[in-house]
Write a protein that holds these residues in place. Structure first.
Motif, PDB file in Angstrom:
ATOM      1  N   PRO A   5       0.792  -1.235   0.000  1.00 24.67           N
ATOM      2  CA  PRO A   5       0.000   0.000   0.000  1.00 24.67           C
ATOM      3  C   PRO A   5       0.828   1.291   0.000  1.00 24.67           C
ATOM      4  CG  PRO A   5       0.067  -0.938   2.201  1.00 24.67           C
ATOM      5  CD  PRO A   5       0.811  -1.887   1.303  1.00 24.67           C
ATOM      6  N   SER A   6       2.142   1.193   0.018  1.00 28.39           N
ATOM      7  CA  SER A   6       2.973   2.397   0.084  1.00 28.39           C
ATOM      8  C   SER A   6       2.945   3.175  -1.230  1.00 28.39           C
ATOM      9  CB  SER A   6       4.411   2.020   0.439  1.00 28.39           C
ATOM     10  OG  SER A   6       4.946   1.199  -0.564  1.00 28.39           O
ATOM     11  N   GLU A   7       3.328   4.434  -1.147  1.00 31.22           N
ATOM     12  CA  GLU A   7       3.402   5.287  -2.340  1.00 31.22           C
ATOM     13  C   GLU A   7       4.495   4.766  -3.269  1.00 31.22           C
ATOM     14  OE1 GLU A   7       1.911   8.281  -3.620  1.00 31.22           O
ATOM     15  OE2 GLU A   7       0.362   7.469  -2.299  1.00 31.22           O
ATOM     16  N   PRO A   8       4.244   4.772  -4.578  1.00 32.64           N
ATOM     17  CA  PRO A   8       5.280   4.328  -5.515  1.00 32.64           C
ATOM     18  C   PRO A   8       6.392   5.371  -5.610  1.00 32.64           C
ATOM     19  CG  PRO A   8       3.400   5.181  -6.708  1.00 32.64           C
ATOM     20  CD  PRO A   8       3.009   5.168  -5.259  1.00 32.64           C
ATOM     21  N   ASP A   9       7.558   4.912  -6.025  1.00 32.39           N
ATOM     22  CA  ASP A   9       8.670   5.838  -6.248  1.00 32.39           C
ATOM     23  C   ASP A   9       8.412   6.709  -7.471  1.00 32.39           C
ATOM     24  OD1 ASP A   9      10.257   4.824  -4.092  1.00 32.39           O
ATOM     25  OD2 ASP A   9      10.759   3.105  -5.356  1.00 32.39           O
ATOM     26  N   LEU A  10       7.674   6.150  -8.440  1.00 33.25           N
ATOM     27  CA  LEU A  10       7.388   6.883  -9.672  1.00 33.25           C
ATOM     28  C   LEU A  10       5.980   6.548 -10.141  1.00 33.25           C
ATOM     29  CD1 LEU A  10       8.547   8.756 -11.924  1.00 33.25           C
ATOM     30  CD2 LEU A  10       9.106   6.651 -13.167  1.00 33.25           C
ATOM     31  N   ARG A  11       5.220   7.588 -10.486  1.00 32.93           N
ATOM     32  CA  ARG A  11       3.863   7.406 -10.993  1.00 32.93           C
ATOM     33  C   ARG A  11       3.765   8.093 -12.356  1.00 32.93           C
ATOM     34  NH1 ARG A  11       1.101   9.361  -6.954  1.00 32.93           N
ATOM     35  NH2 ARG A  11       0.506   7.346  -6.112  1.00 32.93           N
ATOM     36  N   LEU A  12       3.267   7.350 -13.341  1.00 34.40           N
ATOM     37  CA  LEU A  12       2.956   7.905 -14.656  1.00 34.40           C
ATOM     38  C   LEU A  12       1.445   7.876 -14.789  1.00 34.40           C
ATOM     39  CD1 LEU A  12       5.506   5.929 -16.873  1.00 34.40           C
ATOM     40  CD2 LEU A  12       5.786   8.212 -15.926  1.00 34.40           C
ATOM     41  N   ALA A  13       0.841   8.998 -15.123  1.00 31.79           N
ATOM     42  CA  ALA A  13      -0.612   9.076 -15.243  1.00 31.79           C
ATOM     43  C   ALA A  13      -0.986   9.752 -16.551  1.00 31.79           C
ATOM     44  CB  ALA A  13      -1.200   9.851 -14.059  1.00 31.79           C
ATOM     45  N   ALA A  14      -1.938   9.138 -17.250  1.00 24.13           N
ATOM     46  CA  ALA A  14      -2.441   9.688 -18.512  1.00 24.13           C
ATOM     47  C   ALA A  14      -3.727   8.945 -18.864  1.00 24.13           C
ATOM     48  CB  ALA A  14      -1.419   9.530 -19.633  1.00 24.13           C
ATOM     49  N   ASN A  15      -4.447   9.470 -19.839  1.00 20.30           N
ATOM     50  CA  ASN A  15      -5.606   8.749 -20.368  1.00 20.30           C
ATOM     51  C   ASN A  15      -5.115   7.590 -21.230  1.00 20.30           C
ATOM     52  OD1 ASN A  15      -7.630  10.325 -19.188  1.00 20.30           O
ATOM     53  ND2 ASN A  15      -7.575  11.797 -20.870  1.00 20.30           N
ATOM     54  N   LEU A  16      -5.983   6.613 -21.411  1.00 20.50           N
ATOM     55  CA  LEU A  16      -5.636   5.423 -22.184  1.00 20.50           C
ATOM     56  C   LEU A  16      -5.165   5.783 -23.598  1.00 20.50           C
ATOM     57  CD1 LEU A  16      -5.514   2.341 -22.298  1.00 20.50           C
ATOM     58  CD2 LEU A  16      -7.924   2.356 -22.981  1.00 20.50           C
ATOM     59  N   ALA A  17      -5.854   6.702 -24.260  1.00 20.07           N
ATOM     60  CA  ALA A  17      -5.474   7.094 -25.627  1.00 20.07           C
ATOM     61  C   ALA A  17      -4.078   7.710 -25.657  1.00 20.07           C
ATOM     62  CB  ALA A  17      -6.500   8.065 -26.209  1.00 20.07           C
ATOM     63  N   ASP A  18      -3.722   8.479 -24.629  1.00 23.71           N
ATOM     64  CA  ASP A  18      -2.396   9.096 -24.597  1.00 23.71           C
ATOM     65  C   ASP A  18      -1.301   8.056 -24.363  1.00 23.71           C
ATOM     66  OD1 ASP A  18      -3.229  11.765 -25.099  1.00 23.71           O
ATOM     67  OD2 ASP A  18      -3.944  11.884 -23.027  1.00 23.71           O
ATOM     68  N   PHE A  19      -1.570   7.063 -23.500  1.00 24.71           N
ATOM     69  CA  PHE A  19      -0.607   5.970 -23.342  1.00 24.71           C
ATOM     70  C   PHE A  19      -0.448   5.219 -24.664  1.00 24.71           C
ATOM     71  CE2 PHE A  19      -1.259   5.971 -18.594  1.00 24.71           C
ATOM     72  CZ  PHE A  19       0.071   6.208 -18.265  1.00 24.71           C
ATOM     73  N   ALA A  20      -1.558   4.972 -25.364  1.00 25.12           N
ATOM     74  CA  ALA A  20      -1.493   4.275 -26.656  1.00 25.12           C
ATOM     75  C   ALA A  20      -0.689   5.085 -27.667  1.00 25.12           C
ATOM     76  CB  ALA A  20      -2.902   4.009 -27.180  1.00 25.12           C
ATOM     77  N   ARG A  21      -0.919   6.401 -27.716  1.00 20.77           N
ATOM     78  CA  ARG A  21      -0.154   7.261 -28.632  1.00 20.77           C
ATOM     79  C   ARG A  21       1.334   7.200 -28.338  1.00 20.77           C
ATOM     80  NH1 ARG A  21      -3.689  11.035 -27.252  1.00 20.77           N
ATOM     81  NH2 ARG A  21      -5.481  11.117 -28.587  1.00 20.77           N
ATOM     82  N   MET A  22       1.675   7.182 -27.052  1.00 25.94           N
ATOM     83  CA  MET A  22       3.077   7.125 -26.663  1.00 25.94           C
ATOM     84  C   MET A  22       3.686   5.778 -27.070  1.00 25.94           C
ATOM     85  SD  MET A  22       4.746   7.964 -22.944  1.00 25.94           S
ATOM     86  CE  MET A  22       3.716   6.807 -22.075  1.00 25.94           C
TER      87      MET A  22
END
Length: 144
Positions: A79-96
């Motif tokens: 349950p701890s906070e991650p060292d790194l978080r990437l957040a985006a909409n599904l379409a933006d992850f797909a574009r990347m």
């Protein structure tokens, strides 16, 4: 193939957000490990070892948590906070992933949020930039 700038419908997002995250997270770490094994993901695991990561798909309200050690990626259920978080909409992850947009452009257009360890974020961003997605089944499927 061009990915349209869409977000998931709210009803679908509310359903996806209530589903357990373990199956899609398992699929993510299995994919990362296979890409690493096939040298498509040119990762130096010593740079990621001991760190925890989260991919937050905003419009699906899905949180995919995983860790890395010296050899592989694994599902993270702590349950701890991650060292790194990437957040985006599904379409933006797909574009990347399909290289329609690079992570820098998404970040500066505020479509990709990177939170946590800055140095680790730069390592991961450079890693994403270095992947040859044309060597993956996803790219071959999208070309059809």
């Amino acid at each position: 193939m061009h990915i349209p700038d869409l977000t998931l419908p709210a009803k679908l997002a509310s359903i996806l957000g209530k589903l357990p995250s373990t199956p899609p997270c398992w699929a993510l770490v299995t994919t990362l490990n296979q890409l690493k094994k096939r040298d498509i993901l040119p990762v130096d695991m010593s740079l990621l070892a001991g760190h925890s990561f989260e991919v937050h798909i905003l419009d699906a309200d899905m949180h995919l948590r995983f860790t890395a050690d010296d050899a592989r990626f694994s599902v993270d259920s702590t349950p701890s906070e991650p060292d790194l978080r990437l957040a985006a909409n599904l379409a933006d992850f797909a574009r990347m992933m399909l290289r329609e947009e690079d992570p820098d452009t998404l970040f500066f257009n505020r479509k990709l949020v990177i939170e946590g360890d800055t140095e680790l974020g730069l390592i991961v961003k450079n890693l994403l930039d270095s992947v040859d997605w044309s060597a993956t089944p996803l790219q071959r499927f999208m070309a059809v």
